[in-house]
Design an enzyme around this catalytic site. Structure first.
Site, PDB file in Angstrom:
ATOM      1  N   ASN A  92      35.265  35.561  38.769  1.00 39.41           N
ATOM      2  CA  ASN A  92      34.173  35.934  39.661  1.00 39.41           C
ATOM      3  C   ASN A  92      32.833  35.886  38.922  1.00 39.41           C
ATOM      4  OD1 ASN A  92      35.304  38.179  38.294  1.00 39.41           O
ATOM      5  ND2 ASN A  92      34.433  39.634  39.749  1.00 39.41           N
TER       6      ASN A  92
ATOM      7  N   GLU B  86      29.113  37.326  39.564  1.00 40.66           N
ATOM      8  CA  GLU B  86      28.257  38.178  40.393  1.00 40.66           C
ATOM      9  C   GLU B  86      26.791  37.855  40.160  1.00 40.66           C
ATOM     10  OE1 GLU B  86      29.543  42.212  39.642  1.00 40.66           O
ATOM     11  OE2 GLU B  86      31.428  41.877  40.750  1.00 40.66           O
ATOM     12  N   ASN B  87      25.954  38.446  41.028  1.00 41.70           N
ATOM     13  CA  ASN B  87      24.517  38.190  40.964  1.00 41.70           C
ATOM     14  C   ASN B  87      23.775  39.490  41.247  1.00 41.70           C
ATOM     15  OD1 ASN B  87      21.765  37.200  42.168  1.00 41.70           O
ATOM     16  ND2 ASN B  87      22.671  35.415  41.193  1.00 41.70           N
ATOM     17  N   ALA B  88      22.592  39.632  40.655  1.00 41.87           N
ATOM     18  CA  ALA B  88      21.765  40.827  40.902  1.00 41.87           C
ATOM     19  C   ALA B  88      21.489  40.979  42.393  1.00 41.87           C
ATOM     20  CB  ALA B  88      20.466  40.731  40.120  1.00 41.87           C
TER      21      ALA B  88
ATOM     22  N   TYR C 295      23.343  41.068  45.216  1.00 45.29           N
ATOM     23  CA  TYR C 295      24.795  41.264  45.357  1.00 45.29           C
ATOM     24  C   TYR C 295      25.525  40.266  46.271  1.00 45.29           C
ATOM     25  CZ  TYR C 295      24.100  45.864  43.102  1.00 45.29           C
ATOM     26  OH  TYR C 295      23.781  46.875  42.234  1.00 45.29           O
TER      27      TYR C 295
ATOM     28  N   CYS D 161      33.603  34.954  44.414  1.00 47.26           N
ATOM     29  CA  CYS D 161      34.938  35.379  43.970  1.00 47.26           C
ATOM     30  C   CYS D 161      35.570  34.328  43.049  1.00 47.26           C
ATOM     31  CB  CYS D 161      35.865  35.567  45.174  1.00 47.26           C
ATOM     32  SG  CYS D 161      35.517  37.043  46.151  1.00 47.26           S
TER      33      CYS D 161
ATOM     34  N   GLU E 192      38.522  33.052  43.237  1.00 43.18           N
ATOM     35  CA  GLU E 192      39.267  32.038  43.993  1.00 43.18           C
ATOM     36  C   GLU E 192      38.351  30.886  44.409  1.00 43.18           C
ATOM     37  OE1 GLU E 192      39.246  35.276  44.383  1.00 43.18           O
ATOM     38  OE2 GLU E 192      41.065  36.058  45.287  1.00 43.18           O
TER      39      GLU E 192
ATOM     40  N   CYS F 287      40.299  38.408  49.169  1.00 41.61           N
ATOM     41  CA  CYS F 287      39.522  38.977  50.281  1.00 41.61           C
ATOM     42  C   CYS F 287      39.657  38.063  51.502  1.00 41.61           C
ATOM     43  CB  CYS F 287      38.057  39.147  49.877  1.00 41.61           C
ATOM     44  SG  CYS F 287      37.125  37.610  49.811  1.00 41.61           S
TER      45      CYS F 287
ATOM     46  N   CYS G 111      38.023  34.643  51.179  1.00 36.39           N
ATOM     47  CA  CYS G 111      38.754  33.723  50.291  1.00 36.39           C
ATOM     48  C   CYS G 111      40.039  33.229  50.947  1.00 36.39           C
ATOM     49  CB  CYS G 111      39.053  34.384  48.955  1.00 36.39           C
ATOM     50  SG  CYS G 111      37.605  34.402  47.876  1.00 36.39           S
TER      51      CYS G 111
END
Ligand code: THU
Length: 137
Positions: free
Chosen positions: A48, A50-52, A54, A59, A61, A92, A95
């Protein structure tokens, strides 16, 4: 429960765990790895990211699927998701739909805990009646 690991399980777990170690997850601190075995016996993995901002996070996958598509393969035979803890980390909802695009009724989803316990389910058990999924045979 003890499940005998196949060579595929072991390869997928090793690759997913390697990618998981590189997860960029400073906001959730939930590090996930995913690995795919495709129709050409090639393996693809990701983690995964992530980014500031959100909602822009991706993910594990999704990254593994992108890696598969970039090599020209189109079919997920098996996908393994490596959890960062003792609980399984099922994909999720979003995904599941992304997997559906490249899965069929035989596609297997392996859920692995940090301890290496693995539970395998058919993709169709995770997303029955998936939109756009017409690959029943
Ligand atoms: N995450 C995945 O990468 N795969 C899953 O199957 C479930 C959740 C990520 C998204 C986010 O970066 C973090 O885990 C917490 O939800």
């Amino acid at each position: 429960m003890t499940v005998k690991l196949t060579p595929e399980h072991k390869m997928l777990l090793a690759l997913a765990s390697k990618a998981q170690a590189n997860a960029h997850a400073p906001y959730s601190n939930f590090h996930v790895g995913a690995a795919i075995l495709d129709e050409n016996a090639q393996l693809h993995a990701s983690c995964n990211v992530e980014n500031a901002a959100y909602p822009l996070g991706q993910c594990a996958e999704a990254g593994a699927i992108s890696a598969m598509i970039a090599t020209g393969s189109k079919h997920i035979k098996q996908i393994l998701i490596a959890s960062p803890n003792d609980d399984f980390c099922p994909p999720c909802g979003g995904c599941r739909q992304k997997i559906a695009e490249f899965a069929d009724a035989q596609t297997e989803v392996h859920l692995a805990t940090q301890q290496g316990e693995i539970k395998t389910v058919k993709f169709t058990e995770l997303l029955p009646l998936a939109f756009g999924f017409d690959k029943d045979e």
